[in-house]
Scaffold this active site. Structure first.
Site, PDB file in Angstrom:
ATOM      1  CG  ASP A  58      43.423  32.780  41.916  1.00 11.26           C
ATOM      2  OD1 ASP A  58      43.358  31.731  40.926  1.00 11.26           O
ATOM      3  OD2 ASP A  58      44.241  33.933  41.746  1.00 11.26           O
ATOM      4  CG  ASP A 258      42.102  30.497  37.440  1.00 15.60           C
ATOM      5  OD1 ASP A 258      42.055  30.711  38.326  1.00 15.60           O
ATOM      6  OD2 ASP A 258      42.701  31.333  36.646  1.00 15.60           O
TER       7      ASP A 258
END
Ligand SMILES: *[C@@H]1O[C@H](CO)[C@@H](O)[C@H](O)[C@H]1NC(C)=O
Ligand SMILES: *[C@@H]1O[C@H](CO)[C@@H](O)[C@H](O)[C@H]1NC(C)=O
Length: 394
Positions: A58, A258
């Site tokens: 992440d 992201d």
């Protein structure tokens, strides 16, 4: 007592300035996919004895954490049927004074909701993380994480309470690759496992791929954009969306990378005309069909028809820098044999009207490089995510 000292030393080491050593890189295989798993993850061995866990990669969050059975509090709200038995540290692993510098830095990294020491438990470093789809509460743990053969003491979160509570999850936790000062990559640097704060990922279209740290990619054809700090995220700045060369909406909007987001989200004011243009592009002979998994879907006879009808998209940044998005990077072939948009309506996520969130679906078969060392972001198409020749290996 020896364990105690090693913890203190580990804490001190974390605060020392970095001393560069010989060049190095670490590359880990990725598992998972965009659909149907929804995550790309690495396997890491954590704890003593080391147990394997799946961590979602992440780049949109700072803290690495995994679901955890706190020795005193237990696992209050954790996944009911986890992939692996919950990580269960000893109290000694969690002994991190709340006013300690590391804990302080972590609070700053996480921002919002983490302003003060909780006086109730001054010997543990509590944190709370807010995600787009929930929250996680935990305390910092220092424990062994092995990458390859030898383990290193790394600080990460023991998340003992997650909301909403899930029944199952493909992953045990999150590998935080955001820009934070106390993140995973800065710790690898402190341990001299790598010398450069550079992260690269290639998310395979059919699943898998690789994640690498510290690597200088000696690859041709990389498009580089200066990295702009946009709030919490890695951003190449303002972008405009173009379909088959035609600009969809006249104003630019901040774009962020992201890898923690499965799909790409764009603000409704761009999304609405985009969907209209797509419908227009594929023609009236193809009506939208319902699919349980995604909102805008169609049926086609063959993949060739799909490739013929869906024109490429591109994101255009300043100075003519562009990211080309072929049809296969914005479509998903679902189990109902439909082809659906992998770009979703920003109204579904917080702040989705203010930015373009470039998620996994768009980054498939592309090496994406977050070069914190030189303040730039890079990308290059890499079919099948075959490994480039690394500048050097660990
Ligand atoms: C990550 O850390 C950076 C640097 O401290 C901070 O600016 C940013 O807000 C943090 N991001 C998140 C998602 O918490
Ligand atoms: C995006 O969401 C808004 C608000 O729910 C809705 O009005 C709009 O129709 C959606 N756009 C598309 C193309 O689905």
């Amino acid at each position: 007592m020896a364990a105690m000292w090693s913890l203190i030393i580990a804490l001190l080491l974390l605060l020392l300035p970095l001393v560069p050593s010989s060049s190095s890189a670490i590359t880990l295989p990725l598992h998972g996919n965009v659909y149907p798993v929804g995550h790309y993850y690495v396997t890491m061995k954590i704890g003593n004895p080391p147990m394997p866990y799946f961590l979602d990669i992440d780049t949109g969050s700072n803290l690495t954490w995994l679901e955890c059975k706190h020795p005193q509090l237990g696992c209050q709200h954790c996944t009911q049927h986890p992939k692996h038995p919950h990580y269960s540290p000893q109290l000694i692993n969690l002994k991190v004074e709340c006013n300690n510098k590391y804990c302080d830095a972590l609070r700053k990294d996480l921002a919002g909701g983490n302003p003060i020491c909780q006086h109730k438990k001054p010997h543990q470093c509590h944190y709370n993380i807010q995600y787009v789809d929930g929250t996680s509460d935990g305390v910092v743990s220092f424990d062994m994480i092995s990458l390859g053969e030898n383990g290193k003491s790394i600080a990460f979160g023991c998340g003992y309470s997650q909301q909403p509570q899930k029944e199952t999850s493909p992953v045990d936790g999150v590998l935080g690759l955001g820009m934070g000062t106390v993140g995973f990559v800065p710790q690898l640097m402190l341990h001299k496992m790598i010398t450069k704060n550079i992260i690269g990922h290639c998310l395979g279209k059919d699943g898998g791929g690789y994640l690498s740290f510290g690597e200088q990619f000696h690859l041709g054809g990389i498009t580089w954009a200066p990295m702009r700090k946009y709030e919490l995220f890695y951003s190449p700045g303002q972008a405009s969306l173009h379909l088959n060369g035609q600009q969809i909406y006249k104003h630019g909007v901040n774009a962020v990378f992201d890898s923690g987001s499965t799909y790409t989200y764009i603000p409704a004011r761009i999304y609405n005309p985009f969907v209209l243009k797509v419908q227009d592009m594929i023609g009236s002979s193809h009506r939208e069909v319902h699919d349980d998994d995604l909102p805008h879907c169609w049926k086609f006879k063959s993949i060739h028809e799909v490739q013929r009808l869906f024109k490429p998209l591109s994101l255009q940044f300043h100075n003519k820098i562009a990211m080309h998005i072929p049809a296969m990077n914005y479509l998903i072939h679902t189990r109902s044999n439909n082809w659906c948009l992998a770009i979703l309506n920003g109204t579904q996520i917080p702040d989705g009207d203010r930015r373009i969130l470039i998620g996994d679906a768009t980054m498939r078969d592309m090496l994406v490089i977050y070069d914190n060392q030189h303040g730039r972001l890079g990308w290059v198409h890499q079919p099948q995510c075959t490994r480039p020749h690394p500048a050097s290996r660990l």
